[in-house]
Design an enzyme around this catalytic site. Structure first.
Site, PDB file in Angstrom:
ATOM      1  N   GLY A 183       0.665  -1.454  -0.114  1.00  0.00           N
ATOM      2  CA  GLY A 183       0.269  -0.314   0.231  1.00  0.00           C
ATOM      3  C   GLY A 183       0.915   1.348   0.221  1.00  0.00           C
ATOM      4  N   ASP A 203     -14.224   2.879   8.267  1.00  0.00           N
ATOM      5  CA  ASP A 203     -13.615   1.876   6.430  1.00  0.00           C
ATOM      6  C   ASP A 203     -14.441   0.727   6.375  1.00  0.00           C
ATOM      7  OD1 ASP A 203     -12.593   2.747   4.142  1.00  0.00           O
ATOM      8  OD2 ASP A 203     -10.919   1.707   4.625  1.00  0.00           O
TER       9      ASP A 203
END
Length: 511
Positions: A20, A136
């Site tokens: 990421g 999230d």
């Protein structure tokens, strides 16, 4: 193969699972306990010291809860390795998004959506008790634990964006939630609470049912536009107090000289912002009620199995509609949603208790939730699932029915606890708070039920007997016409498949 050292253990890095912006996740071997773990490796973490500190605070709080019972990823420890911060978690199988992608984004059967929804609701309820907002919730952050042995057993992961409710409420206009799952209160700039996670879950439920995101906006205007085109305009009260209303809406003069809020057109928004809205939806949905008829087999004369599935799907849509409410004050909390008839299956049970669809749905929920069973129970559960998935070609349908009845009766005792008491609580709370579900029809007395059940069994046996007699006649006709035994065998095979399909009670499209 590199090695990392913490104060208490040694980790051998096996492979990198993903990368990421701020680091990567590696599969590692934990020498102390001799099992695999997932380590989140954050590079140059000093630049994000505040965010990392917040995440560690969340993880330490969650380390005190039962991760299996509350469906939250288990956190082991954290340590520094040179300039990297390492967070050690249990190794899970794959995310729901990865599972969907592997299966070409085929819609998930309703019975499995229920299993996933209930587990995420349990996780959100525990987070609420701890005053934690995840912020999230999306398919990428819902992980399958052990799909082969416990189908659709899931856990919630990634608390990198999580925060304490009292702390995040001090931030004006926070940029949180992935866009597809972003709640109206964040999009419009309204006061918010932990129920923003419920909106995200509602979007996830719809996505699992559809096979694609219900609101896949490329920017916040498109996101609002998709929601409005499906659910209508927010109330005037919300638009009046929201801080970002003027970005997406305008007051238009009506014929009677009054002014009313309307959504800005695509051309108006593009002229103001120089941003071109895009159409990214796979299919436009003009009402959430449309979800109730999507992915159902179309037939002129639906049998009771199909009716049970349609009823279950409609009950699921009623939960989605309650969750996807503009006003977070009207949105159900996790503990209320857990008592919804779709989760408890109380209404499905009262109407379609003796259908194979209900039995399969109950079994699916039990398989996902009963994770901490003893080995013997796990083995019995797997064996039962194997039997359910097989067709019985060597025996007639009534014989198979008689053989399986004792097993089903035993399961009734085990799994009725999943949909009994909490459903009653929901009926009471819904009648007081929301008043939108029709009252449950009263159950028949035990004697009447026995007579009704006996007659339905006898009618089923007679019907299948007539089908078998008709099949024999058709086979003989084909033999006489073609003078070949192979034709009769082929026809018999087709009949066996049809009878097996009647016995399984499942759609061909289900995985």
């Amino acid at each position: 193969m590199s090695v990392m050292y913490s104060d208490t253990d040694v980790y051998d890095v096996i492979t990198v699972l993903g990368k990421g912006t701020f680091g990567e996740v590696a599969k590692c071997w934990k020498r102390g306990s001799s099992h695999f773990v997932a380590i989140k490796i954050i590079r140059n973490y000093t630049f994000r010291k505040g965010v990392i500190k917040c995440e560690l605070k969340m993880l330490r709080m969650l380390g005190t809860v039962n991760s299996d019972k509350f469906h939250i990823v288990r956190f082991f420890e954290s340590f520094n390795d040179d300039t990297k911060l390492c967070l050690v978690f249990e190794l899970l199988e794959q995310s729901l998004y990865e599972y969907q992608r592997e299966n070409n984004f085929v819609p998930l059967p309703t019975k499995h959506i229920r299993s996933i929804t209930k587990q995420v609701l349990i996780a959100l309820q525990k987070l609420k008790e701890l005053s934690i907002v995840h912020t999230d919730i999306k398919p990428e952050n819902i992980m399958l634990v052990e799909q082969a042995q416990f189908p659709f057993k899931v856990k919630v992961i990634d608390f990198g964006s999580a925060c304490i409710l009292s702390e995040i409420q001090q931030i004006k206009g926070p940029y949180i939630q992935s866009r597809f799952y972003r709640s109206p209160e964040i999009l419009l700039g309204l006061p918010f609470c932990e129920k923003l996670d419920m909106w995200s879950l509602g979007c996830v439920i719809a996505e699992l049912h559809l096979g694609w995101p219900i609101y896949p906006g490329t920017n916040e205007y498109d996101q609002i536009r998709y929601i409005v085109e499906t659910q209508g305009l927010p109330s005037d009260h919300l638009l009046e107090v929201a801080s970002k209303t003027h970005h997406f809406f305008k007051k238009a003069r009506q014929i009677n000289s009054t002014y009313q809020w309307t959504l800005k057109t695509v051309d108006e928004y593009q002229a103001e912002t120089m941003v071109q809205p895009l159409e990214t939806r796979t299919r436009s949905i003009h009402s959430l009620d449309q979800l109730a008829t999507i992915n159902l087999s179309k037939t002129v004369f639906p049998d009771k199995e199909l009716k049970a599935e349609l009823f279950d799907q409609m009950t699921m849509v009623s939960l989605i509609k309650k969750i996807l409410t503009y006003d977070p004050g009207q949105r159900p909390a996790p503990n209320v949603a857990l008592k919804h008839p779709f989760i408890t299956m109380k209404k499905l049970k009262s109407k379609y208790k003796h259908t194979k669809y209900y039995q399969a749905s109950r079994q699916a929920l039990r398989a996902a939730l009963h994770y901490d069973e003893c080995p013997n129970e796990k083995e019995a559960l797997c064996c039962h699932r194997l039997k359910q998935s097989c067709h019985f070609s060597s025996e007639s349908y009534p014989q198979v029915q008689r053989h399986q009845e004792p097993q089903v009766a035993n399961q009734q005792v085990d799994t009725d606890d999943l949909d009994g008491t909490t459903a009653d609580d929901f009926e009471k709370q819904e009648a007081h708070d929301m008043k939108s579900f029709p009252e449950e029809k009263k159950n028949l007395s035990s004697n009447v039920w026995k007579i009704s059940h006996y007659r339905s069994q006898q009618n089923a046996i007679k019907l299948l007997g007539r089908i078998a007699d008709k099949a024999k006649c058709e086979i003989q006709t084909l033999k006489d016409f073609n003078r070949q035994d192979s034709v009769g065998k082929h026809f018999l095979k087709q009949k066996d498949l049809k009878l097996a399909g009647l016995h399984s009670g499942e759609r061909i499209t289900e995985r």
